[in-house]
Design a protein around this motif. Structure first.
Motif, PDB file in Angstrom:
ATOM      1  N   ASN A  48       6.724 -51.112  19.876  1.00 16.31           N
ATOM      2  CA  ASN A  48       8.038 -50.681  19.393  1.00 16.31           C
ATOM      3  C   ASN A  48       8.470 -51.447  18.139  1.00 16.31           C
ATOM      4  O   ASN A  48       8.687 -50.862  17.067  1.00 16.31           O
ATOM      5  CB  ASN A  48       9.036 -50.892  20.543  1.00 16.31           C
ATOM      6  N   ILE A  49       8.548 -52.759  18.247  1.00 18.51           N
ATOM      7  CA  ILE A  49       8.944 -53.584  17.102  1.00 18.51           C
ATOM      8  C   ILE A  49       7.769 -53.785  16.152  1.00 18.51           C
ATOM      9  O   ILE A  49       7.949 -53.890  14.941  1.00 18.51           O
ATOM     10  CB  ILE A  49       9.504 -54.931  17.586  1.00 18.51           C
ATOM     11  N   ALA A  68       7.369 -51.085  13.356  1.00 20.69           N
ATOM     12  CA  ALA A  68       8.428 -51.214  12.355  1.00 20.69           C
ATOM     13  C   ALA A  68       8.224 -52.452  11.502  1.00 20.69           C
ATOM     14  O   ALA A  68       8.508 -52.441  10.294  1.00 20.69           O
ATOM     15  CB  ALA A  68       9.794 -51.263  13.048  1.00 20.69           C
ATOM     16  N   THR A  69       7.722 -53.520  12.104  1.00 23.28           N
ATOM     17  CA  THR A  69       7.488 -54.753  11.350  1.00 23.28           C
ATOM     18  C   THR A  69       6.367 -54.575  10.344  1.00 23.28           C
ATOM     19  O   THR A  69       6.478 -55.019   9.191  1.00 23.28           O
ATOM     20  CB  THR A  69       7.182 -55.902  12.320  1.00 23.28           C
ATOM     21  N   PHE A  71      15.459 -61.083  20.952  1.00 24.94           N
ATOM     22  CA  PHE A  71      15.801 -59.667  20.800  1.00 24.94           C
ATOM     23  C   PHE A  71      16.567 -59.163  22.024  1.00 24.94           C
ATOM     24  O   PHE A  71      16.191 -59.465  23.162  1.00 24.94           O
ATOM     25  CB  PHE A  71      14.535 -58.831  20.638  1.00 24.94           C
ATOM     26  N   THR A 115      16.104 -53.023  22.328  1.00 28.03           N
ATOM     27  CA  THR A 115      15.753 -52.626  20.965  1.00 28.03           C
ATOM     28  C   THR A 115      15.077 -51.261  20.983  1.00 28.03           C
ATOM     29  O   THR A 115      14.251 -50.980  21.848  1.00 28.03           O
ATOM     30  CB  THR A 115      14.810 -53.675  20.337  1.00 28.03           C
ATOM     31  N   GLY A 116      15.438 -50.414  20.030  1.00 29.17           N
ATOM     32  CA  GLY A 116      14.815 -49.106  19.968  1.00 29.17           C
ATOM     33  C   GLY A 116      15.095 -48.408  18.658  1.00 29.17           C
ATOM     34  O   GLY A 116      15.874 -48.891  17.831  1.00 29.17           O
ATOM     35  N   ASP A 117      14.461 -47.247  18.496  1.00 29.75           N
ATOM     36  CA  ASP A 117      14.743 -46.429  17.322  1.00 29.75           C
ATOM     37  C   ASP A 117      16.031 -45.645  17.557  1.00 29.75           C
ATOM     38  O   ASP A 117      16.694 -45.785  18.596  1.00 29.75           O
ATOM     39  CB  ASP A 117      13.567 -45.509  16.989  1.00 29.75           C
ATOM     40  N   HIS A 148      18.764 -52.042  16.489  1.00 30.56           N
ATOM     41  CA  HIS A 148      17.861 -51.013  15.977  1.00 30.56           C
ATOM     42  C   HIS A 148      16.532 -51.658  15.603  1.00 30.56           C
ATOM     43  O   HIS A 148      16.481 -52.778  15.074  1.00 30.56           O
ATOM     44  CB  HIS A 148      18.474 -50.332  14.755  1.00 30.56           C
ATOM     45  N   VAL A 149      15.434 -50.940  15.865  1.00 31.88           N
ATOM     46  CA  VAL A 149      14.113 -51.508  15.643  1.00 31.88           C
ATOM     47  C   VAL A 149      13.884 -51.870  14.176  1.00 31.88           C
ATOM     48  O   VAL A 149      13.173 -52.838  13.871  1.00 31.88           O
ATOM     49  CB  VAL A 149      13.030 -50.545  16.173  1.00 31.88           C
ATOM     50  N   ASP A 150      14.488 -51.145  13.258  1.00 34.38           N
ATOM     51  CA  ASP A 150      14.331 -51.490  11.839  1.00 34.38           C
ATOM     52  C   ASP A 150      15.050 -52.788  11.497  1.00 34.38           C
ATOM     53  O   ASP A 150      14.600 -53.544  10.624  1.00 34.38           O
ATOM     54  CB  ASP A 150      14.831 -50.354  10.955  1.00 34.38           C
ATOM     55  N   ALA A 203      15.341 -55.196  13.746  1.00 35.87           N
ATOM     56  CA  ALA A 203      14.444 -56.176  14.340  1.00 35.87           C
ATOM     57  C   ALA A 203      13.318 -56.529  13.371  1.00 35.87           C
ATOM     58  O   ALA A 203      12.953 -57.701  13.210  1.00 35.87           O
ATOM     59  CB  ALA A 203      13.868 -55.635  15.648  1.00 35.87           C
TER      60      ALA A 203
END
Length: 322
Positions: A11-12, A15-16, A208, A211-213, A240-242, A244
């Motif tokens: 998930n993270i 995005a990372t 964290f 956390t999610g989109d 929000h994952v972005d 994070a």
């Protein structure tokens, strides 16, 4: 700059990787399962498969890694190399750290105590953290970012109804741990602190929350607004994952020294109800040490702001940070 990201398929993690590439950094993406990224032609390293439930090979090594050709750029951003295998496997992790590495962002973990036995969750998570940081220290990597968790406080997964010691929560709040996942996150932080003291590695542990989109947060927000009790164990907090990913990027790159732990959260809760009313209803008797105006999240995220310059910029589908 070249950064190792473990848990890159999660998930993270995804995005990372995207955030690092946007910044022009090259990434070594370590993932338990095969993973591809947008605008990247997939050519990956391989390892014999560890236990798919735990991401850990049961204590032994899963076999030699064959480092595949790097994933070529097929668009903008930094290059991505992918290594497939467990973050708890020293051979796999050594392959990920081949070549120059400036920092590691360690996100790989079993993210809940329900996703394995207690030993699999606690042992798998703490083993992976030690293996990754030990290899980083051996290679002279000076910066590490750890995925810690709000769950370290003990409330989210406890078999009992726990209440926080006070609000707003901060990094000094004592953990009240009753599950193996929370315990693993506490040990992960202590592991990071040990590597700082022993090897001089600068380490940031990011706590964290949920956390999610956008879609995942919108669903969770609807559920919590319909029944605020569902969010009480998490203090109605989210990220929000972005955001994070942005925090992870900053933690890997801003000038700092030492070991640091930071809570993260969007500035407002999931709920429309004022936060102090939520606390009175669902955590009665818990002291509110400073006023919490409106829908403000009851978590002090000032450490992340002061240390990293981090400010969340994304809310749920029906709420934007102010």
């Amino acid at each position: 700059m070249r950064i190792v990201v473990t848990g890159a398929g999660g998930n993270i993690g995804r995005a990372t990787v995207a955030r690092l590439r946007t910044a022009g950094a090259d990434v070594v993406a370590l993932s338990l399962e095969p993973v591809t990224f947008p605008d990247v032609v997939s050519r990956v390293g391989t390892a014999s498969a560890p236990d798919a439930r735990t991401g850990v090979d049961g204590g032994g090594r899963s076999g030699a890694v064959t480092a595949g050709a790097p994933e070529a750029r097929n668009g903008g951003g930094g290059r991505v190399d992918v290594v497939i295998g467990s973050a708890g496997d020293p051979d796999v992790v050594a392959a990920a750290f081949e070549g120059p590495v400036d920092a590691v962002i360690h996100l790989a973990a079993i993210p809940a105590p329900t996703l394995g036995t207690g030993l699999e969750v606690f042992g798998g998570n703490t083993r992976a953290t030690f293996v990754v940081l030990d290899e980083a220290a051996r290679r002279g990597v000076r910066r590490a970012v750890l995925a810690s968790s709000y769950a370290l406080l003990g409330m989210p997964f406890s078999p009992h109804d726990l209440h926080p010691p006070y609000y707003p929560l901060d990094e000094a709040a004592p953990p009240r741990i009753e599950d193996p996942y929370a315990l693993s996150k506490l040990v992960d932080e202590l592991t990071g602190e040990m590597f700082h003291r022993r090897d001089g590695m600068d380490v940031v542990a990011l706590r964290f929350p949920f956390t999610g989109d956008t879609d995942r947060l919108a669903k969770a927000a609807a559920d919590v607004r319909a029944d605020p009790a569902k969010g009480a164990r998490n203090s109605w907090a989210y990220l929000h994952v972005d955001d994070a990913a942005e925090a992870a990027w900053l933690a890997a790159t801003v000038p700092l020294t030492g070991f640091h732990r930071c809570f993260l959260a969007a500035p407002e809760t999931f709920c429309d109800t004022p936060t102090e009313e939520l606390i009175a209803a669902h955590h009665p008797g818990v002291p509110v040490r400073t006023p919490i105006p409106g829908r403000r999240v009851p978590i002090d995220t000032g450490a992340a702001t002061r240390l990293l310059g981090f400010t969340p910029s994304r809310g749920t589908a029906s709420s934007s940070p102010r």
